[in-house]
Design an enzyme around this catalytic site. Structure first.
Site, mmCIF file in Angstrom:
data_model
loop_
_atom_site.group_PDB
_atom_site.id
_atom_site.type_symbol
_atom_site.label_atom_id
_atom_site.label_comp_id
_atom_site.label_asym_id
_atom_site.label_seq_id
_atom_site.Cartn_x
_atom_site.Cartn_y
_atom_site.Cartn_z
ATOM 1 N N ILE A 74 -1.714 3.517 18.151
ATOM 2 C CA ILE A 74 -1.388 4.965 18.009
ATOM 3 C C ILE A 74 -1.501 5.680 19.278
ATOM 4 C CG2 ILE A 74 -1.831 6.833 16.515
ATOM 5 C CD1 ILE A 74 -0.673 4.582 14.968
ATOM 6 N N HIS A 103 -8.570 -0.997 6.687
ATOM 7 C CA HIS A 103 -8.713 -2.097 7.405
ATOM 8 C C HIS A 103 -9.079 -3.024 6.422
ATOM 9 C CE1 HIS A 103 -9.259 -4.945 10.837
ATOM 10 N NE2 HIS A 103 -10.197 -5.411 10.247
ATOM 11 N N ASN A 157 0.828 -1.203 0.071
ATOM 12 C CA ASN A 157 0.172 0.255 0.080
ATOM 13 C C ASN A 157 0.823 1.354 -0.082
ATOM 14 O OD1 ASN A 157 -3.122 -0.635 0.304
ATOM 15 N ND2 ASN A 157 -2.208 -2.118 1.549
HETATM 16 C C1 GRF Z 1 -3.084 -4.465 4.260
HETATM 17 O O1 GRF Z 1 -4.094 -5.488 3.987
HETATM 18 C C2 GRF Z 1 -3.948 -3.411 5.086
HETATM 19 O O2 GRF Z 1 -5.355 -3.434 4.737
HETATM 20 C C3 GRF Z 1 -3.770 -4.127 6.419
HETATM 21 O O3 GRF Z 1 -2.477 -4.371 6.449
HETATM 22 C C4 GRF Z 1 -1.936 -4.932 5.040
HETATM 23 C C5 GRF Z 1 -0.782 -4.154 4.820
HETATM 24 O O4 GRF Z 1 -0.145 -4.781 3.748
HETATM 25 N N1 GRF Z 1 -4.133 -3.173 7.427
HETATM 26 P P1 GRF Z 1 1.151 -4.010 3.108
HETATM 27 O O5 GRF Z 1 2.230 -3.828 3.832
HETATM 28 O O6 GRF Z 1 0.576 -2.571 2.564
HETATM 29 O O7 GRF Z 1 1.692 -4.892 1.851
#
Ligand code: GRF
Length: 196
Positions: A96, A112, A21
């Site tokens: 946090i 999430h 992400n």
């Molecule tokens: C994602 O599935 C996000 O929704 C969750 O943690 C994961 C993080 O994945 N909160 P990445 O590190 O961005 O690949």
């Protein structure tokens, strides 16, 4: 706050894991002329792959230990040094602290990997979320992007998107569908929420 008084630019992404992400958000904002810019990545583990991903894309990436993370002065100094206006939590596993929630109220979002309020709360992260969804025989799952407040996974929901799940789905396949939604929507929703 009057929206016209608020002209955010710099984003910090907090992440603990692989950073898919974070990478996507950096590519979205930093390679195009957009009003937002990812100025900093913060991870809580020195071995988190997100650090390498960010640095390869030219974004400063720092490791902050659990103790440092709860040190108000240190964290405010770090946020000030990079003039951070918006905080994005993308798979960040430390709680946090209240002083950061307070300072970034309305300016901190989390993603999430379920349709909150279902499958949220303590212990519900990563693969465990998808295991619980499959075990319960759900026919839909998805993502929730929400503001962060003092109640874990309970802040105001900004956006949700869903996918169908069928009897052949496994936690792995649900995870991959949900990751597809994350890649498709997260950066755009951040842009539309804070920069339009
Ligand atoms: C994602 O599935 C996000 O929704 C969750 O943690 C994961 C993080 O994945 N909160 P990445 O590190 O961005 O690949």
């Amino acid at each position: 706050m009057n929206k016209s008084d608020f002209n955010p630019r710099n984003i910090a992404v907090f992440a603990s894991g692989s950073g898919s992400n974070a990478e996507n958000i950096i590519n979205y904002f930093n390679n195009e002329s957009r009003p937002g810019f990812v100025a900093l990545v913060v991870a809580n583990r020195a071995d988190a792959p997100v650090l390498d991903r960010a640095r390869k894309l030219g974004v400063p990436a720092v490791v902050v230990s659990r103790d440092e993370f709860s040190d108000q002065r240190l964290m405010f100094d770090l946020m000030d040094r990079y003039s951070i206006d918006i905080v994005v939590l993308a798979g960040f596993l430390l709680m946090i602290p209240g002083f950061l929630i307070e300072r970034y109220r309305g300016r901190m979002v989390n993603i999430h990997p379920s349709l909150l309020p279902k499958y949220g709360g303590k212990g519900m992260y990563g693969r465990r979320v998808h295991e619980a969804v499959v075990a319960a025989g759900e026919t839909r799952s998805g993502i929730t992007i929400h503001l962060v407040d003092e109640e874990y996974d309970r802040g105001e929901i900004i956006f949700q998107a869903d996918v169908d799940i069928d009897g052949n789905d496994t936690p792995e396949s649900v995870e991959s569908k949900v990751r597809g939604l994350e890649q498709r929507h997260f950066a755009r929703v951040i842009d539309e929420t804070f920069f339009r």
